[in-house]
Design a protein around this motif. Structure first.
Motif, PDB file in Angstrom:
ATOM      1  N   TRP A  72       3.106   7.767  12.637  1.00 12.71           N
ATOM      2  CA  TRP A  72       1.853   8.316  12.115  1.00 12.71           C
ATOM      3  C   TRP A  72       2.104   9.500  11.186  1.00 12.71           C
ATOM      4  O   TRP A  72       1.539   9.582  10.096  1.00 12.71           O
ATOM      5  N   LEU A  73       2.954  10.422  11.617  1.00 16.17           N
ATOM      6  CA  LEU A  73       3.211  11.625  10.833  1.00 16.17           C
ATOM      7  C   LEU A  73       3.838  11.287   9.487  1.00 16.17           C
ATOM      8  O   LEU A  73       3.405  11.773   8.437  1.00 16.17           O
ATOM      9  N   ARG A  74       4.832  10.437   9.524  1.00 15.49           N
ATOM     10  CA  ARG A  74       5.486  10.044   8.272  1.00 15.49           C
ATOM     11  C   ARG A  74       4.517   9.315   7.352  1.00 15.49           C
ATOM     12  O   ARG A  74       4.464   9.570   6.136  1.00 15.49           O
ATOM     13  N   SER A  75       3.708   8.417   7.908  1.00 14.74           N
ATOM     14  CA  SER A  75       2.769   7.640   7.107  1.00 14.74           C
ATOM     15  C   SER A  75       1.628   8.509   6.580  1.00 14.74           C
ATOM     16  O   SER A  75       1.155   8.314   5.463  1.00 14.74           O
ATOM     17  N   ALA A  76       1.186   9.493   7.385  1.00 18.28           N
ATOM     18  CA  ALA A  76       0.104  10.375   6.951  1.00 18.28           C
ATOM     19  C   ALA A  76       0.531  11.204   5.748  1.00 18.28           C
ATOM     20  O   ALA A  76      -0.270  11.456   4.832  1.00 18.28           O
ATOM     21  N   VAL A  77       1.768  11.619   5.701  1.00 15.90           N
ATOM     22  CA  VAL A  77       2.263  12.403   4.569  1.00 15.90           C
ATOM     23  C   VAL A  77       2.442  11.523   3.344  1.00 15.90           C
ATOM     24  O   VAL A  77       2.048  11.883   2.228  1.00 15.90           O
ATOM     25  N   ILE A  78       3.029  10.346   3.528  1.00  6.62           N
ATOM     26  CA  ILE A  78       3.301   9.451   2.401  1.00  6.62           C
ATOM     27  C   ILE A  78       2.013   8.845   1.860  1.00  6.62           C
ATOM     28  O   ILE A  78       1.878   8.590   0.665  1.00  6.62           O
ATOM     29  N   GLY A  79       1.035   8.611   2.756  1.00  2.91           N
ATOM     30  CA  GLY A  79      -0.243   8.074   2.306  1.00  2.91           C
ATOM     31  C   GLY A  79      -0.429   6.613   2.634  1.00  2.91           C
ATOM     32  O   GLY A  79      -1.138   5.905   1.921  1.00  2.91           O
ATOM     33  N   GLY A  80       0.178   6.131   3.681  1.00  4.24           N
ATOM     34  CA  GLY A  80       0.008   4.739   4.088  1.00  4.24           C
ATOM     35  C   GLY A  80       1.196   4.247   4.870  1.00  4.24           C
ATOM     36  O   GLY A  80       2.278   4.840   4.839  1.00  4.24           O
ATOM     37  N   MET A  81       0.990   3.158   5.608  1.00  4.41           N
ATOM     38  CA  MET A  81       2.065   2.580   6.410  1.00  4.41           C
ATOM     39  C   MET A  81       3.201   2.096   5.514  1.00  4.41           C
ATOM     40  O   MET A  81       2.971   1.518   4.448  1.00  4.41           O
ATOM     41  N   GLN A  82       4.399   2.341   5.975  1.00  2.00           N
ATOM     42  CA  GLN A  82       5.574   1.947   5.221  1.00  2.00           C
ATOM     43  C   GLN A  82       6.202   0.680   5.810  1.00  2.00           C
ATOM     44  O   GLN A  82       5.698   0.101   6.770  1.00  2.00           O
ATOM     45  N   ASP A  83       7.313   0.272   5.219  1.00  2.00           N
ATOM     46  CA  ASP A  83       8.021  -0.917   5.670  1.00  2.00           C
ATOM     47  C   ASP A  83       8.351  -0.795   7.155  1.00  2.00           C
ATOM     48  O   ASP A  83       8.946   0.206   7.586  1.00  2.00           O
ATOM     49  N   PRO A  84       7.981  -1.770   7.986  1.00  3.95           N
ATOM     50  CA  PRO A  84       8.267  -1.687   9.436  1.00  3.95           C
ATOM     51  C   PRO A  84       9.751  -1.648   9.753  1.00  3.95           C
ATOM     52  O   PRO A  84      10.130  -1.342  10.888  1.00  3.95           O
ATOM     53  N   TYR A  85      10.597  -1.949   8.773  1.00  5.72           N
ATOM     54  CA  TYR A  85      12.048  -1.888   8.989  1.00  5.72           C
ATOM     55  C   TYR A  85      12.475  -0.486   9.443  1.00  5.72           C
ATOM     56  O   TYR A  85      13.428  -0.334  10.207  1.00  5.72           O
ATOM     57  N   TRP A  86      11.756   0.548   8.971  1.00  8.44           N
ATOM     58  CA  TRP A  86      12.140   1.927   9.276  1.00  8.44           C
ATOM     59  C   TRP A  86      11.466   2.454  10.534  1.00  8.44           C
ATOM     60  O   TRP A  86      11.669   3.605  10.912  1.00  8.44           O
ATOM     61  N   ASP A  87      10.657   1.631  11.198  1.00 10.06           N
ATOM     62  CA  ASP A  87       9.991   2.072  12.410  1.00 10.06           C
ATOM     63  C   ASP A  87      10.963   2.081  13.591  1.00 10.06           C
ATOM     64  O   ASP A  87      11.961   1.346  13.579  1.00 10.06           O
ATOM     65  N   PRO A  88      10.694   2.888  14.621  1.00 10.71           N
ATOM     66  CA  PRO A  88      11.528   2.841  15.834  1.00 10.71           C
ATOM     67  C   PRO A  88      11.551   1.428  16.417  1.00 10.71           C
ATOM     68  O   PRO A  88      10.558   0.702  16.357  1.00 10.71           O
ATOM     69  N   SER A  89      12.671   1.068  16.985  1.00 18.39           N
ATOM     70  CA  SER A  89      12.857  -0.305  17.457  1.00 18.39           C
ATOM     71  C   SER A  89      11.917  -0.670  18.597  1.00 18.39           C
ATOM     72  O   SER A  89      11.625  -1.844  18.818  1.00 18.39           O
TER      73      SER A  89
END
Length: 393
Positions: free
Chosen positions: A336-353
């Motif tokens: 959430w924090l990373r996406s809130a700063v960037i402005g949207g959900m990113q590639d799920p590849y970088w999400d925690p497993s």
């Protein structure tokens, strides 16, 4: 070899062209890894010239001692083997961005690269002197692949600002290079006549494994540096942001990431008083955040490092449900924090497993809601993380 070295060096130039120690490591890595395998193979092929030309006896009858002939031959091999390293060093120096602090490539890293070339070229020369078959070059290449790639004995992978070349490692590699050079000359002057057992042969046979053992035992070629007295610092609102002087060119990106993370966390948790790289003495403050900065760090990487440090947990509760909730809350808060700063959900590849599709959908849904709803949701996740931490204590 020059083309191969420059291809390896330039393919990710944005990762090293702002930090001198990182540039130094990438120069020697590009010039001594795949290129080093080529050097070993070429040195073996070159040393076989007497086999191909049937000139062994002619060389023994030459006016010069045989060891001088072999030494001059090996010196020529070392000269063209070092050419890619010299070219890469010049190119890297020329490409360093204007924002980088004044300095140069670190001589200690360049020394590691040169010593690696001496060791690998000597290995190839020795193999070519012993083996008459055309397989000598592939064998030399295969033998060099292990220490260069599998064990990474000669050069490191990264040049973090927090590390420097270990003097002990440099000395041991220098001694080992002299041993390998002596072995190559000795073998090339005696192997073809089938020399019998002698004191020099025994000494060489003992020195080589002892040198290799010392090389392994002394450990990696790098050690941690003492903290600098003058870190590069700036402010992001009420937060001080400090990096190593070598990473001064990265400071604006660290400040930008810190400011945006603080803004996203406003009303959820208090902003840290200090965000600092690992190893800085200024990081020993109560409300501080320490970042283990990766080489070639960018705004996105600072953002990820900060998001992970803020939302990470230490949970070893006997209550499995509390433990699970804390782990999942940590993962969801990070995304959430990373996406809130960037402005949207990113590639799920970088999400925690451990983040499931349902969890990811929950985060995406929260991001689409008003700020007040996001703050309330984030506070709930922080509460679960803190509960897990409290039980760990």
């Amino acid at each position: 070899m020059v083309i191969l070295t420059l291809t390896l060096l330039l393919r990710e130039s944005d990762l090293w062209n702002r930090v001198w120690p990182e540039a130094s490591v990438q120069v020697i890595a590009a010039a001594t890894q795949l290129t080093g395998v080529t050097v070993a193979a070429t040195a073996a092929w070159s040393a076989q010239r007497v086999h191909r030309g049937n000139t062994t006896e002619l060389l023994y009858a030459a006016a010069r001692p045989r060891w001088q002939i072999e030494l001059i031959h090996l010196f020529g091999t070392l000269l063209y083997s070092a050419t890619p390293l010299a070219v890469a060093a010049l190119v890297a120096t020329f490409m360093m961005t204007p924002e980088v602090p004044s300095g140069s490539l670190w001589p200690s890293y360049i020394g590691l690269g040169l010593l690696s070339m001496v060791i690998i070229a000597s290995l190839g020369h020795a193999v070519g002197s012993i083996i008459k078959s055309r397989l000598a070059s592939p064998i030399a290449a295969a033998l060099s692949f292990g220490p260069l790639f599998v064990l990474s004995l000669f050069v490191p992978h990264y040049g973090e600002a927090t590390k420097e070349v270990s003097p002990q490692a440099l000395v041991v590699r220098a001694v080992f290079a002299v041993i390998c050079l002596s072995v190559a000359i000795f073998i090339s002057t005696t192997a073809r006549r089938g020399a019998t057992l002698s004191l020099p042969r025994i000494a060489i046979s003992v020195a080589l494994p002892v040198g290799a053992f010392a090389l392994v035992m002394v450990g990696p070629p790098q050690q941690y540096r003492p903290p600098p007295s003058n870190p590069s610092c700036a402010q992001a609102g009420q937060t001080d942001v400090c990096v190593w002087p070598d990473n001064a060119a990265l400071l604006p990106e660290a400040v930008r990431a810190t400011a945006q993370v603080n803004k996203a966390l406003e009303g959820i948790i208090s902003a840290p008083d200090l965000v600092a790289e690992q190893g800085l003495a200024v990081s020993h403050r109560p409300n501080s955040l320490q970042l283990d900065v990766i080489p070639g760090a960018s705004w996105e990487s600072y953002l990820s490092l900060m998001s992970y440090s803020i939302t990470s947990h230490q949970c070893a509760s006997n209550n499995q449900e509390t433990n699970y909730l804390g782990v999942m809350a940590s993962s969801k808060m990070y995304v959430w924090l990373r996406s809130a700063v960037i402005g949207g959900m990113q590639d799920p590849y970088w999400d925690p497993s451990n983040l499931t599709a349902a969890d990811r959908q929950e985060v995406e849904s929260i991001l689409g809601k008003p700020r007040t709803d996001q703050v309330e949701w984030a506070r709930t996740q922080i509460g679960l993380i803190e509960n897990c931490r409290d039980q760990h204590r």
